[in-house]
Design a protein around this motif. Structure first.
Motif, short mmCIF file in Angstrom:
data_model
loop_
_atom_site.label_atom_id
_atom_site.label_comp_id
_atom_site.label_asym_id
_atom_site.label_seq_id
_atom_site.Cartn_x
_atom_site.Cartn_y
_atom_site.Cartn_z
N ILE A 132 17.62 0.26 -3.43
CA ILE A 132 16.97 1.07 -4.66
C ILE A 132 16.05 0.36 -5.18
O ILE A 132 15.91 -0.81 -5.14
CB ILE A 132 18.37 1.27 -5.69
N GLU A 133 14.81 1.17 -5.33
CA GLU A 133 13.83 0.44 -6.16
C GLU A 133 13.82 0.97 -7.41
O GLU A 133 13.66 2.60 -7.77
CB GLU A 133 12.48 0.94 -5.46
N ALA A 134 13.91 0.33 -8.34
CA ALA A 134 13.89 0.56 -10.00
C ALA A 134 12.56 0.40 -10.60
O ALA A 134 12.21 -0.63 -10.63
CB ALA A 134 15.29 -0.10 -10.83
N ARG A 182 0.95 -1.09 -0.13
CA ARG A 182 0.04 0.14 -0.09
C ARG A 182 1.04 1.36 0.02
O ARG A 182 0.19 2.34 -0.01
CB ARG A 182 -1.03 -0.11 1.22
N THR A 183 2.30 0.99 0.20
CA THR A 183 3.09 2.22 0.11
C THR A 183 4.06 1.99 -1.04
O THR A 183 4.41 0.87 -1.14
CB THR A 183 3.85 2.42 1.79
N PRO A 184 4.83 2.96 -1.24
CA PRO A 184 5.98 2.84 -2.36
C PRO A 184 7.09 1.92 -1.56
O PRO A 184 7.32 1.97 -0.35
CB PRO A 184 6.40 4.19 -2.44
N LEU A 185 7.31 0.97 -2.58
CA LEU A 185 8.58 -0.15 -1.93
C LEU A 185 9.83 0.61 -1.63
O LEU A 185 10.35 0.01 -0.70
CB LEU A 185 8.64 -1.05 -2.94
N TYR A 186 10.21 1.66 -2.08
CA TYR A 186 11.50 2.32 -1.67
C TYR A 186 11.34 2.90 -0.02
O TYR A 186 12.50 3.04 0.35
CB TYR A 186 11.80 3.44 -2.71
N LEU A 187 10.06 2.91 0.25
CA LEU A 187 9.99 3.65 1.62
C LEU A 187 10.09 2.21 2.77
O LEU A 187 10.41 2.53 3.86
CB LEU A 187 8.57 4.07 1.85
N ARG A 188 9.81 1.05 2.34
CA ARG A 188 9.89 -0.28 3.20
C ARG A 188 11.00 -0.35 4.18
O ARG A 188 11.07 -0.46 5.33
CB ARG A 188 9.50 -1.28 2.40
N PRO A 189 12.21 -0.11 3.38
CA PRO A 189 13.50 -0.28 4.23
C PRO A 189 13.77 0.59 5.28
O PRO A 189 14.62 0.31 6.31
CB PRO A 189 14.70 0.01 2.94
N SER A 190 12.99 1.90 5.14
CA SER A 190 13.22 2.75 6.12
C SER A 190 12.83 2.43 7.57
O SER A 190 13.42 2.59 8.75
CB SER A 190 12.50 4.19 6.01
N GLY A 191 11.99 1.26 7.58
CA GLY A 191 11.55 0.54 9.07
C GLY A 191 12.68 -0.21 9.43
O GLY A 191 12.35 -0.52 10.68
N PHE A 192 13.50 -0.57 8.81
CA PHE A 192 14.72 -1.22 9.29
C PHE A 192 15.96 -0.55 9.45
O PHE A 192 16.73 -1.13 9.78
CB PHE A 192 14.92 -2.39 8.28
N GLY A 193 15.76 0.79 9.15
CA GLY A 193 16.77 1.49 9.35
C GLY A 193 17.85 1.45 8.14
O GLY A 193 19.07 2.05 8.48
N ILE A 194 17.38 1.24 7.01
CA ILE A 194 18.08 1.33 5.73
C ILE A 194 17.44 2.51 4.98
O ILE A 194 16.33 2.33 4.68
CB ILE A 194 17.96 0.07 4.95
N PRO A 195 18.31 3.27 4.28
CA PRO A 195 17.65 4.39 3.61
C PRO A 195 17.25 3.77 2.13
O PRO A 195 18.19 3.01 1.72
CB PRO A 195 18.99 5.36 3.18
N GLY A 196 16.43 4.21 1.43
CA GLY A 196 15.81 3.78 0.20
C GLY A 196 15.68 4.78 -0.89
O GLY A 196 15.56 6.15 -0.22
N VAL A 197 15.78 4.73 -2.00
CA VAL A 197 15.68 5.68 -2.99
C VAL A 197 14.96 4.95 -4.34
O VAL A 197 15.13 3.85 -4.52
CB VAL A 197 17.07 6.16 -3.44
#
Length: 374
Positions: free
Chosen positions: A261-263, A216-231
């Motif tokens: 990285i979400e491509a 339900r959210t963009p997948l590049y945001l998912r790793p932020s919940g683990f403390g990993i930056p996403g783009v």
């Protein structure tokens, strides 16, 4: 799902460079590329696509049990494939044909793998640290993270020497993000601050399930919940794929921890040769993404820089020759003997395996030419 305000794009669908605040930090990576490197981006995308088409035809003719197409995803793969340094380790899923070729794998080995005449396909140490295809969805994300942990624990990253420090890049699809293995790999990557880039090729369909159902959210945001930056990047923009992956790999190898990285790309063909995407996809969606095809886009960019017809014709002929060579060699593949299944179970001879191999050889020798007990 299309691009968002967060999508980093360096080359628009018309083939023009994008200058914006978001692209500014990545443009120097593009400026550093030579004309020959840019031509190689195009060459690899075109040759691999033609190989992909030929392999699909070979599967239809009974030469393989399965084919996994990557048409439409060449930009994401070629850009990121060239972004990796020679010492990096690459963990593919099962459709990273362009990355395999860039790292020195003879793509006939992919044909052999999907034909069932090889157990694995190639030795990663002899092919640019390009590890084996993994058809078990997301299992290889754990393999990649474990390897990256080893790099960090061995002191082979974070020394400040980008030409020697190692990193890992792991490719996976949007469907894999729904697997527990992918989440577990993010946990360990964050905990151990692994020198690693997770590269998600979001091609919008996990077989027949759309990404909008999976998340339900963009997948590049998912790793932020683990403390990993996403783009998030335009995965059909080979320049964005190269520059963003290059920067994130270098950050990871320098000791800054894992990156994600979400491509955003699209699977133009079927999930595999056993799938019929017309049963679940709309033509309008397919048309939208065809207009954003990475190959015509990059060709337009090269032509704007003065590249002429001769180069593009040269690449077209090379692609046709390569496809013809693959077809010829596919028909020359010999079925291996049954002893192959025993040869690489252990790195050293094992008495139980030796015994089993001898038993099977004796059993086969007792059969007549029709396969019946003599």
């Amino acid at each position: 799902m299309s691009y968002t305000e967060a999508t980093i794009q360096l080359l628009n669908p018309e083939g023009s460079l994008v200058t914006s605040d978001a692209s500014a930090e990545y443009l120097p990576y593009i400026d550093a590329l030579s004309d020959e490197q840019l031509r190689e981006f195009h060459r690899q995308m075109v040759v691999v696509r033609r190989f992909d088409e030929e392999a699909a035809n070979l599967q239809k003719q009974g030469q393989m049990g399965l084919w996994v197409p990557s048409i439409g995803q060449e930009g994401a793969q070629v850009g990121s494939g060239f972004a990796a340094r020679a010492q990096d380790h690459i963990f593919p899923a099962y459709r990273e044909h362009a990355v395999a070729r860039i790292r020195g794998v003879d793509v006939l080995d992919i044909v052999k793998l999907l034909r069932g005449t090889t157990h694995g396909g190639w030795n990663p140490a002899e092919h640019g640290n390009f590890h084996l295809y993994t058809l078990v969805i997301a299992a290889h994300t754990l393999h990649a993270t474990g390897y990256a942990m080893g790099i960090a624990l061995d002191g082979k990253s974070g020394t400040g020497n980008l030409d020697a420090d190692e990193a890992v890049i792991v490719y996976f699809g949007d469907g894999a993000t729904s697997q527990g293995d992918a989440s577990e790999s993010l946990v360990f990557a964050a905990s151990f601050q692994t020198p690693q880039v997770f590269l998600l090729q979001n091609n919008h369909w996990a077989i027949s399930v759309p990404v909008s159902t999976q998340s339900r959210t963009p997948l590049y945001l998912r790793p932020s919940g683990f403390g990993i930056p996403g783009v998030q990047i335009d995965g059909n923009d080979v320049l964005a794929s190269y520059a963003v992956t290059r920067k994130n790999l270098d950050d990871a190898r320098a000791g800054a921890g894992p990156r994600y990285i979400e491509a955003l790309t699209y699977r133009i063909g079927a999930h595999t040769s056993s799938d019929d995407p017309t049963k679940y996809r709309k033509d309008s969606e397919l048309d939208y993404w065809r207009q954003r095809d990475p190959i015509p886009r990059f060709e337009a960019f090269l032509r704007s820089r003065g590249e002429g017809d001769a180069f593009f014709e040269e690449v077209r002929v090379e692609a046709e020759d390569h496809a013809a060579d693959i077809r010829r060699r596919t028909f020359e593949i010999q079925d291996p003997g049954t002893s192959l299944i025993f040869d690489h179970v252990y790195s050293e001879p094992h008495p139980l395996v030796v015994e089993q191999k001898a038993w099977l050889a004796a059993y086969e020798s007792a059969l007549d030419e029709n396969g019946a007990q003599a």
